[in-house]
Design an enzyme around this catalytic site. Structure first.
Site, mmCIF file in Angstrom:
data_model
loop_
_atom_site.group_PDB
_atom_site.id
_atom_site.type_symbol
_atom_site.label_atom_id
_atom_site.label_comp_id
_atom_site.label_asym_id
_atom_site.label_seq_id
_atom_site.Cartn_x
_atom_site.Cartn_y
_atom_site.Cartn_z
ATOM 1 C CG HIS A 43 13.017 42.839 30.412
ATOM 2 N ND1 HIS A 43 13.164 43.349 29.657
ATOM 3 C CD2 HIS A 43 14.313 42.335 30.835
ATOM 4 C CE1 HIS A 43 15.073 43.906 29.204
ATOM 5 N NE2 HIS A 43 15.783 42.869 29.975
ATOM 6 C CG ASP A 99 10.076 43.772 27.577
ATOM 7 O OD1 ASP A 99 9.435 44.668 27.138
ATOM 8 O OD2 ASP A 99 10.886 43.070 27.860
ATOM 9 C CD GLU A 122 22.857 40.788 30.224
ATOM 10 O OE1 GLU A 122 22.250 40.268 30.592
ATOM 11 O OE2 GLU A 122 22.610 40.675 28.838
ATOM 12 C CD GLU A 153 23.350 40.080 25.004
ATOM 13 O OE1 GLU A 153 22.984 39.901 26.160
ATOM 14 O OE2 GLU A 153 23.750 40.416 24.120
ATOM 15 C CG HIS A 189 25.946 42.598 26.542
ATOM 16 N ND1 HIS A 189 25.548 42.351 27.589
ATOM 17 C CD2 HIS A 189 24.958 42.913 25.430
ATOM 18 C CE1 HIS A 189 24.242 42.733 27.235
ATOM 19 N NE2 HIS A 189 24.138 43.181 25.634
ATOM 20 C CG ASP A 228 21.359 36.886 28.587
ATOM 21 O OD1 ASP A 228 20.862 36.042 29.272
ATOM 22 O OD2 ASP A 228 21.188 38.115 29.042
ATOM 23 C CG ASP A 278 20.594 41.539 20.823
ATOM 24 O OD1 ASP A 278 22.129 40.913 21.461
ATOM 25 O OD2 ASP A 278 20.033 42.126 21.979
ATOM 26 C CG ASP A 330 19.149 39.311 25.939
ATOM 27 O OD1 ASP A 330 17.972 39.250 25.324
ATOM 28 O OD2 ASP A 330 20.077 39.886 26.719
#
Ligand code: XUL
Ligand code: CO
Length: 433
Positions: A99, A102, A230, A266, A269, A294, A307, A337
């Site tokens: 990202h 970051d 996502e 993910e 998620h 992810d 996560d 992730d």
């Protein structure tokens, strides 16, 4: 070399019987699985944000990790990159993902953000050249800074939409410059907390328009990678517009983008949406929009996106079974992730978390490949639907209610229920693990 990972060796495959914590037990990159090397099936990527930018906070307390690069300067950003690329090499991961927020220091303006991003992208380019590590995908962080508190594309303030669009453009440029194979859009704060202050119709139109602009820009600049969304439900805003794969598909259809955008799915998620990971993967496969994953693991009690690094082989086996049934990854891959628990302070925790995650995925992939190669599961499924392959079965879907009724009367059709054999199939799956 920095001294962050001092004394930690490069991780090599030693096989299931080794006692060495710093070795792969299952991930053997060049081992051939269903005709291609394991590394080309799994296409592992490390996530920059969780491993190098996340300070270890939770809703009751802030930073627990102390990292020498935790400060908002370009010098610190470069140290962070040095350490990150050292980790990619220790683990022998072929890819990473980032990202913007970051990897670069936050500036005081859009122009300063862009300048900082460009500087760090040049630094990444050198590191990628030196190490051979590639970029699986890039994305824009349109959720951490307070300007995004009411969303990015769906913000009631058009200036935030504009700032977001411009930021996405710079992140797509950065991704393309680094040879990224995909560009990801995570919905971030695209959702709402209360209907009392929300114009849902407008917000959905704004989100659809932003996505069309992203696709137009991709074609304009000739980006060859895939655009991926996502899905994620109910976090961070209570009602997220991209709840799950099926919801996003409806959205793509509405905006004419179903042939342009695929899914980055993910595990955590999927669980938050009340699905299993393999369900989400299967929906994407059936709709022709499977892209990438992810990879993590969600706590089943927390109600939050925890996560965690994956460590459950039966779950990853069912996930890779769906990936293999989808034909495997093309531009996509397995991005971790995943983040450490906030008490896992040490550099070695970061390495061992990835080692375990990679081994769990490799063991899952091997089990999935064995299930598919044996063909017993698929044979049982085909047998269950065999009636639809007969002429009568095929004709039914081209018929109409009157004709069908006449035939049911004439044939005295009276279906006899048949077992779904769930337990038998569950027992079968366990034999591959
Ligand atoms: C958010 C999430 C993100 C995306 C990338 O829950 O999972 O880390 O994967 O923006
Ligand atoms: Co998540």
């Amino acid at each position: 070399m920095t001294d962050f990972f001092k004394n930690i060796p490069a991780i090599k495959y030693e096989g299931p019987n080794t006692d060495n914590d710093y070795a792969f037990h299952h991930y053997n990159p060049d081992e051939i699985v269903m005709g291609k090397p394991m590394k080309d099936h799994l296409r592992f990527a490390a996530a920059y944000w969780h491993s190098f930018a996340w300070p270890g906070g939770d809703p009751f307390g802030g930073q627990t990790f102390e990292r020498p690069w935790f400060s908002d300067t370009m010098e610190a950003a470069k140290l962070k990159a040095d350490v990150a690329f050292e980790m990619f090499q220790i683990l022998n991961v072929p890819y990473f993902c980032f990202h913007d927020a970051d990897v670069r220091p936050e500036g005081n303006s859009f122009a300063e953000n862009t300048k900082n991003l460009e500087e760090i992208v040049d630094y990444f380019a050198e590191k990628m050249d030196e190490t051979g590590v590639k970029l699986l995908w890039g994305t824009a962080n349109l959720f951490s800074h307070r300007r995004f508190m009411s969303g990015a594309a769906t913000n009631p303030d058009p200036d935030v939409f504009a700032f977001s669009a411009a930021t996405i453009k710079t992140c797509m440029d950065a991704t393309m410059k680094l040879g990224g194979e995909n560009y990801v859009l995570w919905g971030g704060r695209e959702g709402y907390e209360t209907l009392l202050n929300t114009d849902m119709g407008r917000e959905r139109q704004q989100a659809g328009r932003m996505l069309q602009m992203v696709v137009d820009y991709k074609h304009k600049v000739g980006f060859k990678g895939a655009i991926l969304i996502e899905p994620k439900p109910q976090e961070p805003t209570k009602h997220q517009y991209d709840y799950d794969v099926a919801t996003v598909y409806g959205f793509l259809k509405e905006f004419g983008l179903e042939g342009e955008v695929k899914m980055n799915i993910e595990q955590g998620h999927a669980i938050l949406a009340g699905h299993s990971f393999e369900h989400e993967l299967a929906v994407a496969r059936e709709l022709g929009i499977f892209g990438s994953i992810d990879m993590n693991r969600n706590d089943y009690q927390s109600g939050w996106d925890t996560d965690q690094f994956p460590n459950n082989v039966p779950e990853t086996a069912l996930a890779y079974y769906e990936v293999l049934r989808a034909g495997g990854f093309t531009t996509g891959g397995t991005n971790f992730d995943s983040k450490l628990r906030r008490q896992s302070l040490d550099a070695e925790d970061l390495i061992l978390a990835h080692v375990g995650g990679m081994d769990t995925c490799a063991a899952g992939l091997k089990a999935a490949a064995a299930m598919l190669e044996d063909g017993k599961l698929e044979a049982a499924r085909n047998e269950r639907y065999a009636g639809w392959d007969t002429d009568a079965g095929k004709g039914l879907l081209n018929s109409d209610l009157d004709s069908i009724t006449a035939k049911v009367l004439a044939d005295k059709t009276n279906p006899e229920p048949r077992s779904g054999r769930q337990e038998r199939l569950e027992n079968l799956v366990n034999r591959y693990l």
